[in-house]
Scaffold this motif. Sequence first.
Motif, PDB file in Angstrom:
ATOM      1  N   SER A   1      -4.712  53.173  50.162  1.00 15.84           N
ATOM      2  CA  SER A   1      -3.367  53.381  49.617  1.00 15.84           C
ATOM      3  C   SER A   1      -2.767  54.684  50.128  1.00 15.84           C
ATOM      4  O   SER A   1      -1.586  54.742  50.495  1.00 15.84           O
ATOM      5  CB  SER A   1      -3.389  53.367  48.081  1.00 15.84           C
TER       6      SER A   1
ATOM      7  N   ASN B   1       0.287  55.192  52.852  1.00 21.67           N
ATOM      8  CA  ASN B   1       1.370  56.070  52.411  1.00 21.67           C
ATOM      9  C   ASN B   1       1.717  57.116  53.472  1.00 21.67           C
ATOM     10  O   ASN B   1       2.899  57.402  53.732  1.00 21.67           O
ATOM     11  CB  ASN B   1       0.967  56.738  51.099  1.00 21.67           C
TER      12      ASN B   1
ATOM     13  N   ASP C   1       7.015  55.501  48.011  1.00 16.53           N
ATOM     14  CA  ASP C   1       5.631  55.348  47.570  1.00 16.53           C
ATOM     15  C   ASP C   1       5.448  54.060  46.775  1.00 16.53           C
ATOM     16  O   ASP C   1       4.337  53.515  46.708  1.00 16.53           O
ATOM     17  CB  ASP C   1       5.222  56.543  46.705  1.00 16.53           C
TER      18      ASP C   1
ATOM     19  N   LEU D   1       2.071  52.698  48.569  1.00 14.27           N
ATOM     20  CA  LEU D   1       0.827  52.722  47.795  1.00 14.27           C
ATOM     21  C   LEU D   1       0.392  51.312  47.420  1.00 14.27           C
ATOM     22  O   LEU D   1      -0.805  50.982  47.442  1.00 14.27           O
ATOM     23  CB  LEU D   1       0.998  53.569  46.534  1.00 14.27           C
TER      24      LEU D   1
END
Length: 327
Positions: free
Chosen positions: A169, A173, A233, A237
């Motif tokens: 994640s 990102n 995000d 994510l």
Amino acid sequence: MFEPVILIAIATAFVLCVALSPLFIPMLHRMKFGQSIRDEGPKSHQKKSGTPTMGGIVVLISIVLTVFIVIAFVPQLELDYRIWLLLLVTVAFGLVGFLDDFIKVVMKRNLGLNSKQKLLAQLVVAAIFYFVLRQYEFSTSVHIPATSLSIDIGWLYLLLVAVMLVGASNAVNLTDGLDGLLAGTSAIAFGAFTVLAWAAGFTEVAIFSAAVVGAVLGFLVFNAHPAKVFMGDTGSLALGGAIAAIAILIEMEILLVLIGAVFVIETLSVIIQVTSYKLTKKRVFKMSPLHHHYELVGWSEWKVVIVFWVAGLIFAVLGVYIGVLDL
């Protein structure tokens, strides 16, 4: 038998994302959810300040709706525990990203959630993911690609799950820094896992992965240079968590490193840069993550994106080749 379903999943998610984005982008404008550009970033990026962010919301909605629509209309498919786990990780990580974006954009704290808060939330999701897996007696063996060797790591599988979900994640990102860069590289990586999941007989997982491909390609229509919206995000994510979860659920954990090599390299560039500066006060790259280094040596933003897409495609093809040989 199910091949058309994969194409339908891609097409459905693509159409949904393309249809919903023009509704969400003006809404994000009106709510003043514009991206703040860091002063220490490339100067050419300052003109992007104010571009709507949190567009990952549309990607997530498109993925979730597509999964439910496709599975509902195909009698042979079902919402098994793997699909629920994929939805859990994707939505939960998306919520963490949403909070991060909200704090940055609305509360004007440019760094969003602090690292401890973000890590704690990610670890909680990873722990839930692992314990649900164990309820279904999921194997704790890890297959070594291109060999017949599998190693049962027992309780250490919890650590592996945590490292994969949190690491992926954050790596994804970090890659979300140029117009179209993450949308393109993630479409390629999820495309590879769609093929592998299908070939390995995990049809529902393949449909989920195909839905992600369609959604990010739909988002790319509005995110390609010059971007009209950023994923934020909220999207990055969620995508990172989703791709790690897919690799775990189809029992091809190690192949994630190869198929997601662009994300890995971007992360390593940051680690190398920070470590070098702390130890020697010298920087290895002009700026990290790596895509910014190439911008500062004179490459156009579009050239960087295309080169990274090609690199991602090469790694993905190699990963699929090895994965299919192992089946």
